[in-house]
Design a protein around this motif. Sequence first.
Motif: not given
Length: 681
Positions: A441-442, A445, A449, A472, A482, A484
């Motif tokens: 997940e890190w 993201k 970004e 997302s 989610t 970003v």
Amino acid sequence: MELDQIDQLSAKAFEGFIVRKDLLEQFRKTYPVPTYVIEFLLGRYCATTDEEEIQEGLEIVKRQLQDRTVRPGEEEYFKSKAREKGSIKLIDIITARLDTASDSYVATLPSLQLNKVRISPELVNANDRMLTGGFYAEIELEYDATIAQENNGRPFGISNIRPIQLSQRNVLEVLYKGREFFSLTEWKDFLIRSVGMEPASLSERARNVLFARMIPFVERNYNLIELGPRGTGKSHLYQQISPYAHLVSGGKATVAKMFVNMGSGERGLVCKYDVVCFDEVSGVSFDQKDGVNIMKGYMESGEFSRGKEPIRADGGIVMVGNFDVDVEHQQRISHLFGPMPKEMRDDTAFMDRIHAFAPGWDFPKLNKTYFTTHFGLVSDFLAECWTRLRDTSRLSSVLPRIDFGGALSGRDTTAVNKTINGLLKLMQPNPEAPISDELLEWAIKVALEYRRRVKEQQKRIGSAEFRNTHFSYRIGEDGIETFVTTPEIHSESTIGDDPLPPGQIWALNAGGQEETTGLYKIEINTGPGSSVKILNKPAPPQFQESVRYAEQNLYSKGKELLGDRDPRSHEFSIQLRAFDASKSGNGMGMAVLMGMCSAILGKNTKGGLVIIGQLNLGGSLDLVYNAVNLAEIAVEKGATTLLVPLNARKQLNELSDDMITKINIQYYTDLRDCLMKALLD
């Protein structure tokens, strides 16, 4: 120096491959060679935690650097020593070229200002990088007095070369085994120390920038751009850490040097190095008109065509440069590619080939406190591991777990996947080791970004095809979508276009005689249990009342709002964030109810949406008295959609033409209608 937990782990995990990074300091400014050259020697003689052995090793390193590096003004002394002794050893950067007049190779040793040194074709062929920019090596230089007396004789010759880089074959096994000693957090810190920085002094976002700078070393054909303030060490990694990187300082870049020399067929920098970094990129230009186009083609496919057949290479392109203003001002006057050369600045096709835009403004201006005094991997071992990791991939094991949103184009997905792959290889290099959801997940993201930042600039230049930038992801079958964002696009206190995570919603309180209107954000988390907690201490009484009305309506109307989900089996944690003078949270029952439903259903609320409406206990809606004022505030706060009770329609007919074009007003008649309009489909 006190050894901390990571130092002790690294001594166990990488015995013989670590060095105390502050040992460099006493040599860094004294000798005219890059960090990795000094570390090569430190790694040979000081790779231990034993203080006595370190001191002995330092003496040897100091002696070798004194005897073998040439400082300005000492050139003639070294030449004379070579004549008297017959040969000397020195550390220098060596380049070579073919001298067609004599059909022989000649080498250049810049520190001795010698540019016609004899060198055998065998040595050149074994070390062909000396033909494109050169490399540092331990060199044995001989002097032949007989040749000196010949006409145009070349008395200096190179009899032996030892490139300054690791030649061990099993470096990756050592890395894989060593990595097992560390947790993910410890490994991140150790990696940062290995490039000379102290993790404790860097923010989370600054660390991410540093990891992004490492990706081109481990990922083939990776194109990175980093722009930001001066003095943040943007080019440090590409100049000091690895012999597999080449720094092109601002100025003319020739197609022959970058790609291939048509005259000799000699391959260029992108074929010889893992990373080619353009420093001070605003000043870079090509010697030929089609230079940028050749580079664009290469950045897209890893191929360039000069002459008959296409040539493949896997060197990544990194561009670093400076903003003369802060990032907010840069966005006001232009876009974030503003400092690029004019051939690239507004070219959306060129931008599309950039895999990641690292936010250089997140990295601090460097001073002594940012450099580590602890142990890290020796640079040549690290550089060797990185170059070998280029042959591996972690993608096949993780891609089935990731589902990207519809906003990513084919190129976006390729770019994001390359960034994820690079970060995973840095963090968990062993292809057999599992990748945790936390690590994945890190990486996702950061990748989304950094790629979205490219897309946002393309959108600003005005291309309709780049309109959708709402990136997302979802991890696993049951994962929540989610979104970003790139933080510099909008401030925390304005309503952004991106959908909000489940349980979050923007609201305006209606205001009244006692109180002004203000913008609020409601954030609700849900878990197993059966209670409602307000996290604000003390909780404003009017907001407590809004929450009570929302809770009662949730229980009484649960069936029509949530279907078969039971609201009484959930515990809600509610936080109210106020962004204006108004702090009471008065009259926001509807927004709280929508947040609770969104949290239970696990559905995002729409981007750009702000909600107005006060519930009472029976589920009916209070009248809105100042709807025109509320609509104007919504526009001012960045909202694109205003969700308002139907009882405000007559008032909103008086909204000015200018305002009506700026906001989409949606009316709701009851609770279910409001929920359908607030949630993302």
